[in-house]
Design an enzyme around this catalytic site. Structure first.
Site, PDB file in Angstrom:
ATOM      1  N   HIS A  17      -5.194  -3.482  -3.011  1.00 29.89           N
ATOM      2  CA  HIS A  17      -4.802  -2.545  -4.075  1.00 29.89           C
ATOM      3  C   HIS A  17      -4.652  -3.216  -5.432  1.00 29.89           C
ATOM      4  CE1 HIS A  17      -4.136   0.735  -1.250  1.00 29.89           C
ATOM      5  NE2 HIS A  17      -3.751  -0.220  -0.425  1.00 29.89           N
ATOM      6  N   SER A  38       0.795  -1.231   0.000  1.00 33.79           N
ATOM      7  CA  SER A  38       0.000   0.000   0.000  1.00 33.79           C
ATOM      8  C   SER A  38       0.825   1.277   0.000  1.00 33.79           C
ATOM      9  CB  SER A  38      -0.953  -0.004   1.198  1.00 33.79           C
ATOM     10  OG  SER A  38      -0.226  -0.117   2.398  1.00 33.79           O
ATOM     11  N   LYS A  55     -11.384   0.955  -2.983  1.00 32.19           N
ATOM     12  CA  LYS A  55     -10.282   1.377  -3.857  1.00 32.19           C
ATOM     13  C   LYS A  55     -10.745   1.254  -5.317  1.00 32.19           C
ATOM     14  CE  LYS A  55      -7.131   0.384  -0.095  1.00 32.19           C
ATOM     15  NZ  LYS A  55      -8.095   0.708   0.942  1.00 32.19           N
TER      16      LYS A  55
HETATM   17  C1  LIG Z   1      -3.570  -3.553   2.090  1.00 35.31           C
HETATM   18  C2  LIG Z   1      -4.772  -2.957   2.760  1.00 35.31           C
HETATM   19  N1  LIG Z   1      -5.605  -3.752   3.455  1.00 35.31           N
HETATM   20  C3  LIG Z   1      -6.676  -3.281   4.078  1.00 35.31           C
HETATM   21  C4  LIG Z   1      -6.998  -1.945   4.021  1.00 35.31           C
HETATM   22  C5  LIG Z   1      -8.191  -1.456   4.765  1.00 35.31           C
HETATM   23  O1  LIG Z   1      -9.299  -1.413   3.925  1.00 35.31           O
HETATM   24  P1  LIG Z   1     -10.535  -0.507   4.314  1.00 35.31           P
HETATM   25  O2  LIG Z   1     -10.169   0.888   3.918  1.00 35.31           O
HETATM   26  O3  LIG Z   1     -11.682  -1.071   3.555  1.00 35.31           O
HETATM   27  O4  LIG Z   1     -10.698  -0.645   5.805  1.00 35.31           O
HETATM   28  C6  LIG Z   1      -6.178  -1.080   3.299  1.00 35.31           C
HETATM   29  C7  LIG Z   1      -6.486   0.318   3.189  1.00 35.31           C
HETATM   30  O5  LIG Z   1      -6.626   1.233   3.472  1.00 35.31           O
HETATM   31  C8  LIG Z   1      -5.025  -1.584   2.665  1.00 35.31           C
HETATM   32  O6  LIG Z   1      -4.209  -0.780   2.013  1.00 35.31           O
END
Ligand SMILES: Cc1ncc(COP(=O)(O)O)c(C=O)c1O
Length: 389
Positions: free
Chosen positions: A204, A176, A236
């Site tokens: 992502h 990320s 996303k």
């Molecule tokens: C790799 C990853 N997993 C999980 C999340 C969390 O997702 P959410 O924004 O739906 O809570 C994110 C993001 O923000 C992320 O980058």
């Protein structure tokens, strides 16, 4: 409350203070902030679907039919036909037996790791895994071991000394904050040789990577047997909200029975599921979005290379411009802001010490001219900042 003030002041002194700018328009590459239009490279709306008229129409029509709030948790009559339809469509798209929806990716990761693991088990995490995986690992009570970023040999070294009965390896598919890809084939091979299972959080990657948009597992040619647990998010590339876990029927049943972040929370609005179903349809039918995104990413990578900017090893929509100190990252981000370009500085603790950066995120709805405008601005600002130091 004095210690709170001290902690906040400490953030300011270390150039680590964060503030929230608020958006007055829809999420877009040209958002309105403080009444002014900016050029932004900071959303995860990689395919430009967050404000798509067909997704909005699906959402509105569902709201008219089934209302807004779900009003109950999934096990208390909060599991709607719209949720089920989306779960089935996701499972089919990704070639998995089943899928289950969560309210967010953060909750999905908490839910999976804490229901799969106990204190007798071992969890292996890439050092740069997303914060939600790190927190989920702590909550799971398993013995957590973190291997060097993308270093499958380090993973092998750590695993070979482990006597635990159940071992799980978890990695981001596309990281990320660096935007690079996990070496999935090698990680899966190490895990198989050590009788460990593999989980990928492809928040992502899904929608963006692979010809069909199925994410990093499509790129690596891996299936449910090799990677039994797959997490994806809708906030996303899908442009909506929420998340899912996909895998075997037993995995999904286990989550329904044991996952506290699934059981003890209000189920997502069914209209969000209908909007996400439309987004899934567009991800499958509008492959031009992925192709255009890739062209823009390549243009940025080549331009940044010509400028001598230090980047990460990324070929995807997240491009890091490495700046080192938090002070420098803030200075460059502020100078861009003055030119009407928004890219927040990413600093510790989100990234390791001395690896502060700009996280440039590119969307299929950017234009080539906008990429060039950003590169021109970076060239001027970085030269000026380097001359000052
Ligand atoms: C790799 C990853 N997993 C999980 C999340 C969390 O997702 P959410 O924004 O739906 O809570 C994110 C993001 O923000 C992320 O980058």
């Amino acid at each position: 409350m004095r210690h709170l003030r001290e902690k906040i002041e400490q953030r300011k002194k270390q150039s680590l203070y964060r503030h929230r700018r608020f958006l007055e328009s829809a999420q877009s590459t040209q958002p309105v902030i403080n009444g002014k239009s900016f050029l932004a490279f900071c959303s995860n709306d990689y395919l430009g679907l967050a404000n798509d008229h067909r997704i909005k129409a699906a959402f509105k029509s569902a709201v008219d039919r089934v209302g807004v709030g779900m009003g109950a948790s999934a096990l208390m009559l909060g599991y709607h036909a719209s949720h089920k339809k989306l779960e089935e469509a996701l499972a089919e798209f990704l070639g998995r037996s089943s899928a289950i929806l969560f309210s967010s990716g953060y909750m999905a990761n908490l839910g999976v790791l804490s229901s799969l693991l106990s204190r007798h088990d071992s969890l292996y995490q890439d050092r740069l895994n997303h914060a939600s995986l790190i927190d989920a690992g702590r909550l799971s009570r398993a013995k957590v071991k973190r291997y060097q970023h993308c270093d499958y040999q380090d993973l092998q070294r750590l695993m070979s000394a482990d006597q635990s009965e159940y071992k799980l390896l978890v990695t981001d598919g596309l990281f990320s904050m660096d935007g690079d890809l996990a070496p999935m084939a090698e990680l899966v091979a190490v895990a198989a040789s050590m009788s460990a299972e593999v989980m990928v959080d492809d928040a992502h990657g899904i929608g963006v990577l692979g010809k069909k948009g199925k994410g990093s597992l499509e790129l690596a040619g891996l299936d449910q047997q090799q990677v039994p647990v797959l997490v994806g998010t809708f906030g996303k590339a899908f442009g909506t909200f929420g998340a899912f876990v996909a895998g075997s029927d037993e995995l999904i049943e286990m989550i329904v029975q044991y996952s506290r972040s699934y059981i003890y929370t209000t189920a997502p609005p069914p209209a969000i599921a209908e909007a996400t179903l439309m987004a899934l349809n567009l991800i499958q039918t509008e492959s031009w979005r992925r192709e255009k995104l890739q062209l823009l990413v390549q243009r940025f990578i080549q331009g940044a290379k010509q400028l001598g900017l230090s980047g990460s090893n990324s070929v995807g929509p997240i491009q890091a411009v490495m700046l080192g100190s938090a002070e420098k990252a803030v200075e460059v981000s502020e100078a861009l802001w003055q030119l009407g370009i928004v890219i927040p500085a990413i600093r510790p603790p989100t990234v390791p010490e001395n690896s502060a950066r700009l996280r440039v995120s590119i969307s299929a709805t950017h234009t080539e001219q906008q990429i060039d405008r950003l590169l021109d601005a970076l060239a001027d600002i970085c030269k000026r900042v380097d001359n000052e130091t």
